[in-house]
Write a protein that holds these residues in place. Structure first.
Motif, PDB file in Angstrom:
ATOM      1  N   ASP A   5       0.820  -1.206   0.000  1.00 23.10           N
ATOM      2  CA  ASP A   5       0.000   0.000   0.000  1.00 23.10           C
ATOM      3  C   ASP A   5       0.859   1.263   0.000  1.00 23.10           C
ATOM      4  N   ARG A  62       0.455   4.060  -2.768  1.00 21.57           N
ATOM      5  CA  ARG A  62       0.213   5.470  -2.411  1.00 21.57           C
ATOM      6  C   ARG A  62       1.253   6.400  -3.032  1.00 21.57           C
ATOM      7  N   ALA A 110      -5.127  11.362  -3.815  1.00 14.23           N
ATOM      8  CA  ALA A 110      -4.415  10.166  -3.360  1.00 14.23           C
ATOM      9  C   ALA A 110      -4.914   9.837  -1.958  1.00 14.23           C
ATOM     10  N   CYS A 160      -4.777   6.795   1.390  1.00  6.98           N
ATOM     11  CA  CYS A 160      -4.095   5.665   2.010  1.00  6.98           C
ATOM     12  C   CYS A 160      -4.853   5.306   3.279  1.00  6.98           C
ATOM     13  N   SER A 182     -12.598   4.211   2.740  1.00  9.58           N
ATOM     14  CA  SER A 182     -12.120   4.733   1.454  1.00  9.58           C
ATOM     15  C   SER A 182     -13.255   5.365   0.664  1.00  9.58           C
TER      16      SER A 182
END
Length: 182
Positions: free
Chosen positions: A41, A45, A99, A101, A112
């Motif tokens: 991840d 990212r 973006a 994360c 998310s």
């Protein structure tokens, strides 16, 4: 824009969290957050093999230029940083790159979806025409989520390992005193 503005959000499953802008004093919690993000991840990212997030990058995430870069923190009801999001507006002021994360132990809760929805609404209230994200072709979870949210997927120029996802926004008229998220 007010840095102390907190917005309460809830996922479809009932998980509750708050979103606020990053502040200078958030460097330590951001550093701690990234220790709970998998290497894969981290690569998704930052689009690079990043093992840890540098002090300089953390500073950039906390000392954003209010007019161009907006960094958001999602905190659980007990104050744990569970996700981060960035919106970087291009020089034309018409498009923003997003973006996100998510902390590993808070995946599959709908964070998310809600956080990206919040950032899209924020971008729309700023008057942006579109938001984009550059994704690794391997990041199937993000690409699926973005497609479900109305993003279109195209090849990324000059790099076959990446895709460009884009979502058109309905432009709202800018007003001098309106603060996104209210």
């Amino acid at each position: 824009m007010a840095h102390d503005l907190k917005i309460a959000l809830a996922t479809r499953t009932g998980f509750r969290f708050e979103v606020r802008r990053a502040r200078i004093e958030d460097e330590a919690i951001l550093a701690e957050f990234f220790t709970h993000v998998s290497p894969q991840d981290m690569r998704f990212r930052f689009l690079a093999g990043v093992k840890s997030v540098s002090h300089e990058r953390l500073l950039a995430m906390t000392r954003s230029d209010d007019s161009r870069v907006h960094n958001f923190l999602a905190l659980s009801t007990n104050g744990v940083l569970i996700a981060v999001a960035m919106l970087a507006i291009d020089a034309s002021g018409r498009e923003g790159e997003v973006a996100l994360c998510i902390r590993d132990d808070h995946k599959q809760l709908g964070v998310s979806w809600e956080l990206l929805g919040y950032v899209a609404k924020y971008a729309q209230q700023l008057g942006l025409e579109a938001i984009i994200s550059i994704e690794s072709r391997e990041n199937h979870a993000a690409i699926d989520l973005e497609q479900d949210m109305g993003f279109t997927i195209t090849s990324y120029p000059d790099d076959p390992t990446l895709v460009l996802v884009r979502r058109q926004l309905q432009v709202e008229h800018k007003t001098g005193s309106k603060q996104p998220g209210r």
